[in-house]
Design a protein around this motif. Sequence first.
Motif, PDB file in Angstrom:
ATOM      1  N   ARG A  79      33.632  42.541 -14.095  1.00 38.50           N
ATOM      2  CA  ARG A  79      33.718  43.720 -14.965  1.00 38.50           C
ATOM      3  C   ARG A  79      34.341  43.379 -16.316  1.00 38.50           C
ATOM      4  N   ARG A  80      33.648  43.749 -17.370  1.00 39.02           N
ATOM      5  CA  ARG A  80      34.207  43.598 -18.714  1.00 39.02           C
ATOM      6  C   ARG A  80      33.439  44.504 -19.675  1.00 39.02           C
ATOM      7  N   SER A  81      34.022  44.720 -20.842  1.00 37.16           N
ATOM      8  CA  SER A  81      33.319  45.493 -21.866  1.00 37.16           C
ATOM      9  C   SER A  81      32.480  44.538 -22.702  1.00 37.16           C
ATOM     10  N   ARG A  83      29.570  44.578 -25.933  1.00 47.30           N
ATOM     11  CA  ARG A  83      28.856  45.385 -26.943  1.00 47.30           C
ATOM     12  C   ARG A  83      27.586  44.699 -27.383  1.00 47.30           C
ATOM     13  N   GLN A 173      31.061  53.273 -33.997  1.00 52.22           N
ATOM     14  CA  GLN A 173      30.598  51.875 -33.945  1.00 52.22           C
ATOM     15  C   GLN A 173      29.080  51.878 -33.826  1.00 52.22           C
ATOM     16  N   TYR A 216      31.598  51.158 -14.808  1.00 52.30           N
ATOM     17  CA  TYR A 216      31.885  49.759 -15.163  1.00 52.30           C
ATOM     18  C   TYR A 216      31.567  48.818 -13.992  1.00 52.30           C
ATOM     19  N   THR A 227      30.099  49.353 -22.443  1.00 48.62           N
ATOM     20  CA  THR A 227      31.368  49.585 -23.148  1.00 48.62           C
ATOM     21  C   THR A 227      31.632  51.076 -23.229  1.00 48.62           C
ATOM     22  N   ALA A 228      32.879  51.428 -22.900  1.00 46.73           N
ATOM     23  CA  ALA A 228      33.298  52.826 -23.081  1.00 46.73           C
ATOM     24  C   ALA A 228      33.744  52.991 -24.521  1.00 46.73           C
ATOM     25  N   THR A 229      33.580  54.181 -25.045  1.00 41.94           N
ATOM     26  CA  THR A 229      34.155  54.447 -26.359  1.00 41.94           C
ATOM     27  C   THR A 229      34.644  55.889 -26.471  1.00 41.94           C
ATOM     28  N   GLY A 230      35.837  56.004 -27.054  1.00 38.52           N
ATOM     29  CA  GLY A 230      36.363  57.336 -27.364  1.00 38.52           C
ATOM     30  C   GLY A 230      36.101  57.651 -28.827  1.00 38.52           C
ATOM     31  N   GLY A 231      35.408  56.733 -29.519  1.00 40.47           N
ATOM     32  CA  GLY A 231      35.157  56.896 -30.961  1.00 40.47           C
ATOM     33  C   GLY A 231      33.862  57.630 -31.238  1.00 40.47           C
ATOM     34  N   LEU A 252      34.326  61.154 -22.889  1.00 44.80           N
ATOM     35  CA  LEU A 252      34.128  59.698 -23.019  1.00 44.80           C
ATOM     36  C   LEU A 252      32.629  59.393 -23.107  1.00 44.80           C
TER      37      LEU A 252
HETATM   38  C1  LIG Z   1      39.102  55.188 -22.613  1.00 47.56           C
HETATM   39  C2  LIG Z   1      38.549  53.949 -23.265  1.00 47.56           C
HETATM   40  C3  LIG Z   1      38.169  53.993 -24.592  1.00 47.56           C
HETATM   41  C4  LIG Z   1      37.631  52.863 -25.206  1.00 47.56           C
HETATM   42  N1  LIG Z   1      37.201  52.954 -26.498  1.00 47.56           N
HETATM   43  C5  LIG Z   1      36.599  51.878 -27.064  1.00 47.56           C
HETATM   44  C6  LIG Z   1      36.059  51.971 -28.378  1.00 47.56           C
HETATM   45  O1  LIG Z   1      36.127  53.013 -29.030  1.00 47.56           O
HETATM   46  N2  LIG Z   1      35.417  50.892 -28.871  1.00 47.56           N
HETATM   47  C7  LIG Z   1      35.290  49.721 -28.163  1.00 47.56           C
HETATM   48  O2  LIG Z   1      34.675  48.768 -28.676  1.00 47.56           O
HETATM   49  N3  LIG Z   1      35.789  49.594 -26.917  1.00 47.56           N
HETATM   50  C8  LIG Z   1      36.439  50.640 -26.362  1.00 47.56           C
HETATM   51  N4  LIG Z   1      36.925  50.549 -25.079  1.00 47.56           N
HETATM   52  C9  LIG Z   1      36.835  49.269 -24.357  1.00 47.56           C
HETATM   53  C10 LIG Z   1      38.178  48.538 -24.439  1.00 47.56           C
HETATM   54  O3  LIG Z   1      38.343  47.993 -25.734  1.00 47.56           O
HETATM   55  C11 LIG Z   1      38.194  47.435 -23.397  1.00 47.56           C
HETATM   56  O4  LIG Z   1      38.138  48.030 -22.113  1.00 47.56           O
HETATM   57  C12 LIG Z   1      39.456  46.583 -23.516  1.00 47.56           C
HETATM   58  O5  LIG Z   1      39.428  45.827 -24.710  1.00 47.56           O
HETATM   59  C13 LIG Z   1      39.627  45.625 -22.338  1.00 47.56           C
HETATM   60  O6  LIG Z   1      38.483  44.794 -22.265  1.00 47.56           O
HETATM   61  P1  LIG Z   1      37.628  44.696 -20.925  1.00 47.56           P
HETATM   62  O7  LIG Z   1      37.058  46.059 -20.627  1.00 47.56           O
HETATM   63  O8  LIG Z   1      36.536  43.677 -21.226  1.00 47.56           O
HETATM   64  O9  LIG Z   1      38.531  44.249 -19.832  1.00 47.56           O
HETATM   65  C14 LIG Z   1      37.489  51.652 -24.468  1.00 47.56           C
HETATM   66  C15 LIG Z   1      37.890  51.628 -23.139  1.00 47.56           C
HETATM   67  C16 LIG Z   1      38.407  52.745 -22.544  1.00 47.56           C
HETATM   68  C17 LIG Z   1      38.795  52.678 -21.070  1.00 47.56           C
END
Ligand SMILES: Cc1cc2nc3c(=O)[nH]c(=O)nc-3n(C[C@H](O)[C@H](O)[C@H](O)COP(=O)(O)O)c2cc1C
Length: 260
Positions: A79-81, A83, A173, A216, A227-231, A252
């Motif tokens: 699991r990782r974020s 983009r 983004q 995820y 990838t999650a984003t709150g933006g 979200l």
């Molecule tokens: C509630 C939440 C909001 C997030 N918002 C953003 C975001 O706006 N942009 C982004 O690129 N990643 C976003 N992320 C991803 C985090 O940056 C990412 O989970 C964190 O850097 C850890 O990396 P990993 O998920 O690869 O372990 C978000 C994650 C969560 C859980």
Amino acid sequence: MRITERKMAADLACDYHTASCNSPWLLRLPVIRQVNYSEQVQELMDEGPRKIDSTSDIKEFQKITDAPAMTLVQALSRRRSSRDFSAKPVALQKLGELLGLSNGLRSRVGNALDGGRNAPSAGSLCSCEMYVLALNIEGVERGLYHYDVGAHGLKQIKLGDFKEWVSRMLLLQSELCQAGALIFLASDQGRLRSKYGPRAYRLGLLDAGHVSENIYLVCAALDLAVTATGGFIDDELNTALGLDGVDDCVVLVLAVGEPL
Ligand SMILES: Cc1cc2nc3c(=O)[nH]c(=O)nc-3n(C[C@H](O)[C@H](O)[C@H](O)COP(=O)(O)O)c2cc1C
């Protein structure tokens, strides 16, 4: 926004959180040790998955039969974020597995016979609704949909190519609009509030957080980038989905797609 306005907004957010705390008088009542649901709350709990009014037909997914098996430890370690999305469309069946396994009916996986869901939820009220913006899904017309849990399918809200809108108006983004789909997690605050009052606010965020982590992990198992984003711009998105932003609001956004 000027500094004083920003401070006022920060104070309000703080008030909002404080309002979701237990009131001191409640803690003194013996009644909080009993489970004593009102008829209306009991009805909501028995109601099952929420049905969104729509005249459109449902595009049903196939049964979740041979979703790739992976141990929990393997899924956690993968699991990782990410983009970085490729131009390859996401297969319809994969999207169905992702939605169904993340927040669908438990009875569609394994042999469970109850009406429970694959994500836990406060009071079993299933406050987290999933909406999908299909940008690049094989066999699905581009547009906005609601995931109908009971039918395990997509109910159309509005068709159209929303990519430009996503990159210019919706997400902070723009690279995320290269995803195959955006999944919008909306909190049914009205449903939660009828049982929990102002505490609904924090419970709704937690419910959505559980679904997000499931998304995820299932993406890790299905080899999808996520990838999650709150933006995102709240009003823009809630209006597009027909949500009032108060009783129902997106909390979200998750971008998912085939990896590069
Ligand atoms: C509630 C939440 C909001 C997030 N918002 C953003 C975001 O706006 N942009 C982004 O690129 N990643 C976003 N992320 C991803 C985090 O940056 C990412 O989970 C964190 O850097 C850890 O990396 P990993 O998920 O690869 O372990 C978000 C994650 C969560 C859980």
